[in-house]
Design a protein around this motif. Structure first.
Motif, mmCIF file in Angstrom:
data_model
loop_
_atom_site.group_PDB
_atom_site.id
_atom_site.type_symbol
_atom_site.label_atom_id
_atom_site.label_comp_id
_atom_site.label_asym_id
_atom_site.label_seq_id
_atom_site.Cartn_x
_atom_site.Cartn_y
_atom_site.Cartn_z
ATOM 1 N N PRO A 99 0.841 -1.203 0.000
ATOM 2 C CA PRO A 99 0.000 0.000 0.000
ATOM 3 C C PRO A 99 0.873 1.250 0.000
ATOM 4 O O PRO A 99 1.964 1.261 0.592
ATOM 5 C CB PRO A 99 -0.804 -0.134 1.296
ATOM 6 N N ALA A 100 0.403 2.291 -0.657
ATOM 7 C CA ALA A 100 1.229 3.467 -0.912
ATOM 8 C C ALA A 100 1.830 4.052 0.359
ATOM 9 O O ALA A 100 3.016 4.411 0.393
ATOM 10 C CB ALA A 100 0.406 4.530 -1.642
ATOM 11 N N LYS A 101 1.041 4.166 1.427
ATOM 12 C CA LYS A 101 1.545 4.768 2.661
ATOM 13 C C LYS A 101 2.670 3.936 3.253
ATOM 14 O O LYS A 101 3.694 4.478 3.686
ATOM 15 C CB LYS A 101 0.408 4.915 3.665
ATOM 16 N N GLN A 102 2.502 2.630 3.267
ATOM 17 C CA GLN A 102 3.541 1.754 3.808
ATOM 18 C C GLN A 102 4.798 1.791 2.948
ATOM 19 O O GLN A 102 5.921 1.771 3.465
ATOM 20 C CB GLN A 102 3.020 0.321 3.914
ATOM 21 N N ARG A 103 4.612 1.848 1.640
ATOM 22 C CA ARG A 103 5.764 1.902 0.739
ATOM 23 C C ARG A 103 6.590 3.161 1.000
ATOM 24 O O ARG A 103 7.824 3.104 1.071
ATOM 25 C CB ARG A 103 5.290 1.873 -0.708
ATOM 26 N N GLU A 104 5.915 4.293 1.158
ATOM 27 C CA GLU A 104 6.643 5.535 1.372
ATOM 28 C C GLU A 104 7.273 5.591 2.754
ATOM 29 O O GLU A 104 8.333 6.194 2.926
ATOM 30 C CB GLU A 104 5.713 6.727 1.134
ATOM 31 N N GLN A 105 6.642 4.982 3.747
ATOM 32 C CA GLN A 105 7.272 4.907 5.064
ATOM 33 C C GLN A 105 8.565 4.098 4.984
ATOM 34 O O GLN A 105 9.598 4.487 5.543
ATOM 35 C CB GLN A 105 6.306 4.282 6.067
ATOM 36 N N LEU A 106 8.510 2.967 4.291
ATOM 37 C CA LEU A 106 9.681 2.113 4.142
ATOM 38 C C LEU A 106 10.807 2.843 3.408
ATOM 39 O O LEU A 106 11.944 2.912 3.881
ATOM 40 C CB LEU A 106 9.303 0.838 3.397
ATOM 41 N N LEU A 107 10.481 3.389 2.248
ATOM 42 C CA LEU A 107 11.510 4.033 1.446
ATOM 43 C C LEU A 107 11.966 5.357 2.032
ATOM 44 O O LEU A 107 13.107 5.785 1.804
ATOM 45 C CB LEU A 107 11.008 4.229 0.014
ATOM 46 N N GLY A 108 11.092 5.997 2.811
ATOM 47 C CA GLY A 108 11.477 7.260 3.426
ATOM 48 C C GLY A 108 12.635 7.100 4.400
ATOM 49 O O GLY A 108 13.602 7.879 4.370
ATOM 50 N N VAL A 109 12.569 6.096 5.265
ATOM 51 C CA VAL A 109 13.673 5.897 6.220
ATOM 52 C C VAL A 109 14.924 5.413 5.494
ATOM 53 O O VAL A 109 16.048 5.757 5.886
ATOM 54 C CB VAL A 109 13.271 4.926 7.355
ATOM 55 N N CYS A 110 14.745 4.628 4.423
ATOM 56 C CA CYS A 110 15.907 4.179 3.640
ATOM 57 C C CYS A 110 16.549 5.346 2.903
ATOM 58 O O CYS A 110 17.784 5.425 2.807
ATOM 59 C CB CYS A 110 15.492 3.090 2.653
ATOM 60 N N ASP A 111 15.739 6.260 2.382
ATOM 61 C CA ASP A 111 16.266 7.453 1.717
ATOM 62 C C ASP A 111 17.117 8.275 2.673
ATOM 63 O O ASP A 111 18.211 8.745 2.329
ATOM 64 C CB ASP A 111 15.117 8.327 1.206
ATOM 65 N N ALA A 112 16.600 8.483 3.886
ATOM 66 C CA ALA A 112 17.322 9.293 4.862
ATOM 67 C C ALA A 112 18.649 8.636 5.238
ATOM 68 O O ALA A 112 19.671 9.310 5.389
ATOM 69 C CB ALA A 112 16.457 9.503 6.110
ATOM 70 N N ALA A 113 18.640 7.307 5.382
ATOM 71 C CA ALA A 113 19.872 6.586 5.693
ATOM 72 C C ALA A 113 20.873 6.716 4.550
ATOM 73 O O ALA A 113 22.078 6.916 4.782
ATOM 74 C CB ALA A 113 19.572 5.121 5.970
ATOM 75 N N LEU A 114 20.406 6.616 3.312
ATOM 76 C CA LEU A 114 21.296 6.759 2.162
ATOM 77 C C LEU A 114 21.946 8.135 2.158
ATOM 78 O O LEU A 114 23.152 8.264 1.886
ATOM 79 C CB LEU A 114 20.522 6.540 0.862
ATOM 80 N N CYS A 115 21.186 9.156 2.452
ATOM 81 C CA CYS A 115 21.735 10.514 2.467
ATOM 82 C C CYS A 115 22.862 10.620 3.496
ATOM 83 O O CYS A 115 23.932 11.182 3.201
ATOM 84 C CB CYS A 115 20.607 11.493 2.783
ATOM 85 N N ARG A 116 22.666 10.056 4.668
ATOM 86 C CA ARG A 116 23.712 10.086 5.691
ATOM 87 C C ARG A 116 24.933 9.273 5.261
ATOM 88 O O ARG A 116 26.084 9.681 5.478
ATOM 89 C CB ARG A 116 23.172 9.548 7.016
ATOM 90 N N GLN A 117 24.689 8.117 4.652
ATOM 91 C CA GLN A 117 25.789 7.248 4.239
ATOM 92 C C GLN A 117 26.624 7.888 3.137
ATOM 93 O O GLN A 117 27.860 7.794 3.141
ATOM 94 C CB GLN A 117 25.229 5.898 3.791
ATOM 95 N N VAL A 118 25.966 8.536 2.195
ATOM 96 C CA VAL A 118 26.673 9.217 1.110
ATOM 97 C C VAL A 118 27.557 10.330 1.667
ATOM 98 O O VAL A 118 28.714 10.506 1.254
ATOM 99 C CB VAL A 118 25.656 9.753 0.082
ATOM 100 N N GLN A 119 27.043 11.089 2.629
ATOM 101 C CA GLN A 119 27.839 12.138 3.249
ATOM 102 C C GLN A 119 29.006 11.550 4.043
ATOM 103 O O GLN A 119 30.121 12.073 4.012
ATOM 104 C CB GLN A 119 26.952 12.983 4.162
ATOM 105 N N LEU A 120 28.749 10.479 4.748
ATOM 106 C CA LEU A 120 29.788 9.851 5.553
ATOM 107 C C LEU A 120 30.964 9.396 4.697
ATOM 108 O O LEU A 120 32.127 9.589 5.060
ATOM 109 C CB LEU A 120 29.194 8.664 6.309
ATOM 110 N N LEU A 121 30.667 8.800 3.539
ATOM 111 C CA LEU A 121 31.719 8.259 2.675
ATOM 112 C C LEU A 121 32.324 9.303 1.746
ATOM 113 O O LEU A 121 33.298 9.010 1.051
ATOM 114 C CB LEU A 121 31.163 7.104 1.842
ATOM 115 N N GLY A 122 31.758 10.490 1.702
ATOM 116 C CA GLY A 122 32.283 11.510 0.802
ATOM 117 C C GLY A 122 32.011 11.207 -0.657
ATOM 118 O O GLY A 122 32.793 11.607 -1.535
ATOM 119 N N VAL A 123 30.908 10.531 -0.962
ATOM 120 C CA VAL A 123 30.587 10.109 -2.326
ATOM 121 C C VAL A 123 30.309 11.319 -3.208
ATOM 122 O O VAL A 123 29.609 12.250 -2.809
ATOM 123 C CB VAL A 123 29.370 9.156 -2.312
ATOM 124 N N ARG A 124 30.868 11.283 -4.428
ATOM 125 C CA ARG A 124 30.611 12.329 -5.420
ATOM 126 C C ARG A 124 29.620 11.894 -6.482
ATOM 127 O O ARG A 124 28.955 12.724 -7.090
ATOM 128 C CB ARG A 124 31.935 12.714 -6.110
#
Length: 312
Positions: A225-250
């Motif tokens: 269901p759309a709400k559950q999908r966005e909840q799942l991907l929302g926390v994964c998106d936020a984690a990716l943003c932190r991980q990219v910053q941590l590793l200095g990814v370009r």
């Protein structure tokens, strides 16, 4: 257009760790499309507690050592696991596998061995495949490549709930993950040794979860269901943003069209310092990939100016 990679003077670490909000013809570890509307009764899917590393304060060192950088990345993954445990899925989902939990030993070995410094390029898949990361704890983790080329091993536990049609056999799994065999086989031929690849690059999945229906069929978030999908991907998106910053990814290279799309959405606040591009997924369900994925991949990496980074 080739991507320019100037020398980095130091790793730029995230200043805040607050979380953000937030298929198709490809295998898992690909991408997800739009799904049906929000329907179905939600039921909790408990996850076991993961191992504990150093406090989050270790992430804030201005010049992390190889060990602290790898441990910082693992700490971010464990933080994501904690957030994912709070989610509820519809009755469509019968069992949830998280190989970062039950395949912790080979997964930790992968990160600590190959994530020892800042990374200019991150190849991004979407979520584990049943015969790849779900077995080995390594993204696109074809067993023979993980064992024989990456040189990784370690015990893989049985998930808290295991579907009889999707047994977890770890490095004893006889089933090949075609996408993983193509993906890592290409870089093995191109780079020769894994250290050449990981000198500037790393491979990661946006979401660590494999979702199974009561029948054992793979469930993509597109089917949630759309709400559950966005909840799942929302926390994964936020984690990716932190991980990219941590590793200095370009540069983030989404493996598959939908992985690219999701990365663009997740990392919008970091552009243009971080660029997002795409690479054809090596799935056997892709007619174009079946015609010769290696040639397509090499041409694409040449377009992005990445081949010099991968030269031995």
């Amino acid at each position: 257009m080739p991507i320019s990679f100037p020398k980095q003077s130091g790793l730029q670490l995230p200043q805040s760790s607050a979380p953000g909000g937030g298929g198709g013809g490809e295998e898992p570890e690909t991408g997800w499309g739009a799904g049906p509307g929000d329907s179905g009764m939600a039921v909790p899917q408990p996850f076991p507690s993961g191992p504990h590393l150093q406090p989050a304060g270790a992430l804030m060192e201005p010049q992390p050592s190889p060990r602290s950088l790898a441990e910082g990345f693992l700490q971010e993954e464990l933080r994501l696991n904690d957030e994912l445990r709070q989610l509820q899925f519809s009755e469509l989902v019968g069992i949830v596998y998280n190989p970062v939990e039950y395949a912790w030993e080979p997964h930790r070995s992968y990160v600590t061995r190959y994530c020892q410094g800042p990374k200019q390029v991150l190849f991004l898949g979407m979520n584990p495949g049943p015969f790849g990361m779900a077995q080995t704890g390594v993204p696109f983790g074809e067993v023979s490549v993980v064992r024989d080329w990456l040189g990784l091993g370690g015990p893989v536990r049985t998930p808290p709930q295991e579907h009889p049609k999707r047994p977890v056999l770890g490095l004893e799994c006889p089933q090949s993950e075609v996408s993983g065999a193509r993906f890592w086989g290409f870089f093995r031929n191109l780079c020769g040794q894994p250290e050449v690849f990981f000198r500037h690059c790393f491979v990661h999945n946006l979401c660590p979860l494999l979702l199974l229906a009561p029948s054992g069929r793979n469930i993509t978030p597109a089917e949630l269901p759309a709400k559950q999908r966005e909840q799942l991907l929302g926390v994964c998106d936020a984690a990716l943003c932190r991980q990219v910053q941590l590793l200095g990814v370009r540069l983030v290279v989404g493996v598959g069209r939908l992985a690219e799309q999701r990365a663009r959405r997740a990392l919008a606040s970091l552009m243009p310092e971080v660029q997002v591009e795409g690479l054809l997924h090596p799935s056997p369900r892709s007619p174009q990939a079946n015609k010769g994925w290696e040639a397509v991949a090499k041409e694409r990496l040449d377009e992005l100016g990445l081949l010099p980074l991968l030269a031995s």
